[in-house]
Structures are given as C-alpha cells and as structure tokens.
Enzyme design. Structure first.
Site, PDB file in Angstrom:
ATOM      1  N   ILE A 111       0.690  -1.066   0.215  1.00 58.09           N
ATOM      2  CA  ILE A 111      -0.071  -0.408   0.140  1.00 58.09           C
ATOM      3  C   ILE A 111       0.547   0.998   0.172  1.00 58.09           C
ATOM      4  O   ILE A 111       0.211   2.370   0.051  1.00 58.09           O
ATOM      5  CB  ILE A 111      -1.221  -0.244   0.767  1.00 58.09           C
ATOM      6  CG1 ILE A 111      -0.234  -0.008   2.682  1.00 58.09           C
ATOM      7  CG2 ILE A 111      -2.157  -1.192   0.747  1.00 58.09           C
ATOM      8  CD1 ILE A 111      -1.187  -0.080   3.739  1.00 58.09           C
ATOM      9  N   GLY A 112       2.044   1.336   0.405  1.00 56.53           N
ATOM     10  CA  GLY A 112       2.693   2.662  -0.072  1.00 56.53           C
ATOM     11  C   GLY A 112       4.698   1.537  -0.070  1.00 56.53           C
ATOM     12  O   GLY A 112       4.815   1.066   0.516  1.00 56.53           O
ATOM     13  N   GLY A 114       7.826   3.472   0.839  1.00 54.14           N
ATOM     14  CA  GLY A 114       9.170   4.465   1.393  1.00 54.14           C
ATOM     15  C   GLY A 114      10.245   3.988   1.077  1.00 54.14           C
ATOM     16  O   GLY A 114      11.176   3.049   0.502  1.00 54.14           O
ATOM     17  N   LYS A 115      11.975   4.825   1.607  1.00 52.31           N
ATOM     18  CA  LYS A 115      12.790   4.731   1.694  1.00 52.31           C
ATOM     19  C   LYS A 115      13.446   3.646   2.356  1.00 52.31           C
ATOM     20  O   LYS A 115      14.549   3.301   1.435  1.00 52.31           O
ATOM     21  CB  LYS A 115      13.654   6.471   2.078  1.00 52.31           C
ATOM     22  CG  LYS A 115      13.611   6.296   3.406  1.00 52.31           C
ATOM     23  CD  LYS A 115      14.487   7.784   3.655  1.00 52.31           C
ATOM     24  CE  LYS A 115      14.253   8.240   4.711  1.00 52.31           C
ATOM     25  NZ  LYS A 115      12.745   8.115   5.328  1.00 52.31           N
ATOM     26  N   PHE A 116      12.852   3.267   2.788  1.00 54.40           N
ATOM     27  CA  PHE A 116      12.843   1.672   3.829  1.00 54.40           C
ATOM     28  C   PHE A 116      12.364   0.253   3.424  1.00 54.40           C
ATOM     29  O   PHE A 116      12.598  -0.854   3.669  1.00 54.40           O
ATOM     30  CB  PHE A 116      12.621   1.702   5.395  1.00 54.40           C
ATOM     31  CG  PHE A 116      13.669   2.499   6.578  1.00 54.40           C
ATOM     32  CD1 PHE A 116      14.928   2.355   5.820  1.00 54.40           C
ATOM     33  CD2 PHE A 116      12.922   3.547   6.889  1.00 54.40           C
ATOM     34  CE1 PHE A 116      15.970   3.630   7.013  1.00 54.40           C
ATOM     35  CE2 PHE A 116      14.046   4.431   7.210  1.00 54.40           C
ATOM     36  CZ  PHE A 116      15.260   3.849   7.240  1.00 54.40           C
ATOM     37  N   SER A 118       8.832  -1.669   1.684  1.00 53.24           N
ATOM     38  CA  SER A 118       7.201  -0.967   1.166  1.00 53.24           C
ATOM     39  C   SER A 118       6.734  -1.290   2.197  1.00 53.24           C
ATOM     40  O   SER A 118       7.158  -1.808   3.056  1.00 53.24           O
ATOM     41  CB  SER A 118       7.346  -2.693   0.206  1.00 53.24           C
ATOM     42  OG  SER A 118       7.657  -2.569  -0.944  1.00 53.24           O
ATOM     43  N   LYS A 134       5.129  -2.073   8.232  1.00 52.34           N
ATOM     44  CA  LYS A 134       6.246  -1.184   7.201  1.00 52.34           C
ATOM     45  C   LYS A 134       7.738  -2.535   8.160  1.00 52.34           C
ATOM     46  O   LYS A 134       7.357  -2.540   9.226  1.00 52.34           O
ATOM     47  CB  LYS A 134       6.992   0.593   8.209  1.00 52.34           C
ATOM     48  CG  LYS A 134       8.053   0.719   7.692  1.00 52.34           C
ATOM     49  CD  LYS A 134       7.556   2.506   7.857  1.00 52.34           C
ATOM     50  CE  LYS A 134       8.542   3.569   7.490  1.00 52.34           C
ATOM     51  NZ  LYS A 134       8.233   4.535   8.117  1.00 52.34           N
ATOM     52  N   ASP A 222       9.623  16.149   9.557  1.00 49.36           N
ATOM     53  CA  ASP A 222       9.509  15.866   8.272  1.00 49.36           C
ATOM     54  C   ASP A 222       8.018  16.009   7.930  1.00 49.36           C
ATOM     55  O   ASP A 222       7.965  16.107   7.385  1.00 49.36           O
ATOM     56  CB  ASP A 222       9.923  14.295   7.590  1.00 49.36           C
ATOM     57  CG  ASP A 222       9.638  14.650   6.652  1.00 49.36           C
ATOM     58  OD1 ASP A 222      10.555  15.463   5.972  1.00 49.36           O
ATOM     59  OD2 ASP A 222      10.326  12.933   6.047  1.00 49.36           O
TER      60      ASP A 222
END
Ligand code: ATP
Length: 469
Positions: A111-112, A114-116, A118, A134, A222
């Site tokens: 569903i998304g 990120g830099k780390f 999925s 995550k 952030d």
C-alpha cells in the site's frame, strides 16, 4: 492508497497524477530528499548542537538529545537490539516480537513505498483486523529511533498507533494502525486551493499533533503532507517518524534532515529546535491556502537559497483573496527569526484557528443567540449570523463522523461556507489583537523584524520551478 517514494525520485504515482492534475501536482509536491543531498555532501551526521556535557552518553547511543524514555534507553550502544534499546516499549509490543509476523498476519498487498521499502496491508489471522506493516532493515540507528519514538508517542489520536513489533535477524516489522484514507498530499492535489474554513480545520488537527509531539519532547523534522495520513473517516494521523528526534528543554539539534521545500532556514545553517516543525507546518498551511509552495527552485541549491532569502509577500496577488488573520498566522510561522516564530500552542490559540474551529463557531453562535434573545439581532455584525447558520451543518457532521473537526469542515464546505467578506475579515483582525501573547513575544512579533513581507514568486514562476517538486 497511493504509493510514494521519498528521495530524489518522483512519487510512484506521479505520472498518473500529472496527467490529471499537472499544475497542482507540480506546485505542491516535494521530491527532493535532504538525506540524498546530505549524503552527497557527506555531511548527514546528526548530532546534538549546543549540548551540555551530560548528553555525551546519549549521543553515543545514537539518540542525540533523548530524555530517557526508559532507564536504559539512551545508554545502550546502538544496534544491540530493540528491547534493550527501547526502555519504554510496552508489553504488548514485546510479546508481538516473540512470534514471526507470518504466524500472526497475512500479507495482503503493498500500500505504500518508503525509503526503507514497502508498506504492506496485512490482516490479523486471529481477529481479521487490518493493519499497515512497515519493514525496516536494521543497520541504521534511525531505525531504532523511529520505533522508539513511535512507541513513545503511540496513544495519541493524531499519531499512527504502533500495535506490535516483530524482530528478525535483519529487520523489524512494525504493525501499525491502518490509515485507509490516503495521504493529505493526495487530497491536496485533488482539492487544490482549500477554503479557509476547511484549511483551518485540517490545520488545527495537524497542529494538535505537532503540539503533542513537542510536549512529549519529540521534533518530527519532516512535517509535510506526504507524511500526514488520513483514516477512512478523514481523521488526521501523523506518520513517518524516521527523522524524528527526542529533544529536551533548551537543547538543540543539528544536521541536515527534512524535505527541502519544507525545511526551515535554521536547519540549513546550524542548530535548531522544535520550531523547525512550525516552519514546515507554515509551508503546509501556505500550500493549503494558495495551492503552492512558498519556496521553490530548479535545484536544491535554488530551493535552499529561496528558503534563506526570499521575502514572502502576503499582501498582494493570490493573498489578497485570503483573510488578514490567515496571512498573519502565515507570517508568524514563516518568520526566519526563530525566537519570533510562534509555538504550536500559540498557533492553536491564533484567532484564525479559533474562529474557524467548531468550538469557536459554537461559542460565537451562542453569543449571537443571546443577542437575538435581547432583541439586538438587527445590530449583529454579518459575521455572527453567518456563523450561526453554519453551526447546524457542523452538528450534522459531528453526529455522522467520529472526526468531528474535519468532517464538520467538510460538511461546511460541501454546502455554503462562511465567506471572507469585509466584515468577517475585520472581525477576525480585531480578534487578533486579543490574542494572548506574552509581552516580550508580542513586541518581537510586531516589531520591525516580525512578519515576512515582500514578494513571493508568481504562479508563473511556480509552474516553471515546481517541476522539481
Ligand atoms: N499506517 C499506515 N497506513 C496506511 N498507509 C501507510 C501507513 N504508513 C505508511 N503508509 C504508506 O506507506 C508510505 C511510506 O510510509 P512511510 O512514509 O512511513 O515510509 P518511509 O520509508 O519512512 O517513507 P519516507 O521515504 O517518506 O521516509 C506512506 O506514504 C503511505 O502511503
């Protein structure tokens, strides 16, 4: 749920979004990563700024300025394991770590991004409940810090709840509350310029959670709409604590961290405090109110230069359509004078926020009704009668939706909004003078070095420059 990827790359859905919302997308999205930039510059080294001697051990532990969450939390060398590292992790979370994530959850879909890696939608085998999972690869201290800070903040309705953590040899799986409503950035792309009513209600929720973070000694670092998630009912949830840091009173941070378009000028030049989140939130408010980022450039250096030097003009152009109190709040948040920049608490007490929130509208309505009862209705300022007629809509929204603040604003906006007419603006301007700001701060705010004035890039320029964002 839209995918995103932070960093110098564009969002995964950018092409799709660009087709439908090219100009708006380009105006408010931010694609540069300060981390990439700082890696390039080989200076992405986070450290305590003007730290007293006592902070040395915590710096060794990688939690530069963390006040102790658990007795052991800041004194254990980095990388020795989550449990020892995180003194405050709760029993439920620790228990989750005893099993493998596959024992308890089924992965459903990505569903998304990120830099780390999925983020997965996963379903509990026991209850059928859905969560967001995550996975963070071990290796960087920031991974430990992110988990620790999420745990520290968990429980507030404005923060994505961390349900459990599963540790493997090379990674952690964070099982979090699922936010199915997407990201605020995606809503912003759809909506474009928000009405003040709606912007204030969204922004108030954002500021509540920022205030909570600051009260809890956490600087998010952030704040941007990409990191603000929404539940199905439209509730705001602050996410992505990957850059967050603990800080205690009077301490400062240093090190380049954040997202370029949202980063505060002091981050670029030296030590900084939780006020960086106020600046970033100010950039967010700017984007909500006029559907454009305030600081733009066709390179990172140009963006940074704008952040450090561009003088914003809240008096002309598109800002002429925005109420004076909204502009006043913008100026108080986007001032480079950190000591003059208002706090989260002061933002929440600003007349513009107060006026547009449900409680304030109700209060004004009660006053209006009281005046009606004493037969003074024909003397009412237009503002009060307008507010009164809208209150019924707020009540309807509140009954139908747990997120009363946001839903009320949405319901207000879906029908007729309070218009920013002359009397309305004037009334708010008068209200501003009643904001309770301590004398020293008041003088700073109103002094010559107060609100930023002067020119802002035109939309023409923005369109050209915002391709990079
Ligand atoms: N709790 C959640 N519910 C639903 N979706 C989520 C959740 N957490 C994260 N996501 C999705 O995954 C994406 C990446 O998550 P997140 O921002 O936490 O990862 P990250 O690696 O820290 O990202 P970034 O690269 O921005 O630092 C989010 O933009 C969002 O789309």
């Amino acid at each position: 749920m839209r995918k995103k990827r932070k960093g110098s790359e564009t969002d995964a859905t950018e092409d799709e979004l660009k087709q439908g919302h090219d100009s708006r997308t380009s105006i408010i999205r931010s694609h540069y990563s300060l981390e990439d930039y700082s890696r390039l510059k080989k200076r992405c080294k986070e450290d305590a700024g003007t730290q007293p001697i006592g902070s040395f051990k915590s710096r060794l532990a990688g939690i530069a300025t963390a006040p102790p969450c658990g007795a052991s939390s800041s004194l254990v060398p980095a990388g020795r394991g989550l449990k020892r590292k995180i003194g405050c992790i709760d029993v439920h979370t620790q228990m989750g770590r005893k099993n493998k994530i596959e024992d308890d959850h089924t992965k459903v879909e990505v569903i998304g991004h990120g830099k780390f890696g999925s983020v997965w939608l996963c379903r509990s085998k026991a209850s059928g409940a859905e969560f967001a999972c995550k996975t963070l690869r071990k290796g960087e201290e920031t991974v430990h810090r992110e988990v620790e800070i999420m745990q520290h903040l968990s429980g507030h309705t404005g923060v994505v709840t961390l349900h459990s953590v599963y540790e493997e040899a090379d990674c952690f799986h964070l099982v979090m509350e699922l936010c199915s409503g997407g990201r605020l950035i995606d809503q912003m792309v759809e909506v474009g310029q928000y009405s003040e009513q709606r912007a204030a209600n969204i922004f108030k929720d954002v500021m509540w959670v920022i205030k909570y973070c600051h009260d809890m000694g956490v600087v998010h670092r952030d704040i941007k709409p990409e990191n603000i998630l929404l539940t199905t009912s439209g509730k705001i949830k602050l996410a992505d604590f990957g850059l967050a840091m603990r800080i205690s009173n009077g301490q400062t941070l240093s090190g380049l961290a954040g997202s370029p378009a949202y980063v505060a000028p002091e981050v670029l030049s030296g030590n900084y405090s939780e006020k960086v989140d106020i600046w970033s939130a100010g950039v967010l408010l700017h984007a909500l109110l006029v559907a454009a980022l305030p600081f733009k450039g066709d390179s990172l250096e140009a963006v940074f230069d704008a952040i450090k030097n561009v003088k914003l003009d809240f008096h002309s152009g598109v800002w002429e359509t925005v109420s004076k109190p909204a502009r006043d709040l913008m100026a108080r948040m986007l001032t480079r004078d950190v000591s003059a920049r208002i706090t989260a608490d002061e933002v929440l007490r600003h007349p513009w926020i107060l006026f547009y929130t449900e409680r304030t509208l109700r209060t004004l309505t009660i006053k209006s009704k009281l005046k009606n009862q004493v037969g003074a209705s024909h003397h009412h300022p237009a503002i009060l009668s307008g507010v009164e007629s809208d209150e019924n809509k707020i009540d309807r929204g509140s009954r139908n939706d747990e997120s009363h603040a946001l839903s009320s604003s949405e319901s207000l906006n879906s029908e007729s909004e309070v218009q920013d007419e002359g009397g309305f603006v004037d009334a708010l301007a008068v209200a501003i003078s009643n904001v309770r700001i301590s004398e020293p701060k008041r003088s700073r705010l109103c002094g010559p070095s107060g609100p930023i004035e002067q020119q802002c890039s035109s939309n023409l320029t923005a369109n050209a420059l915002c391709r990079a964002f």
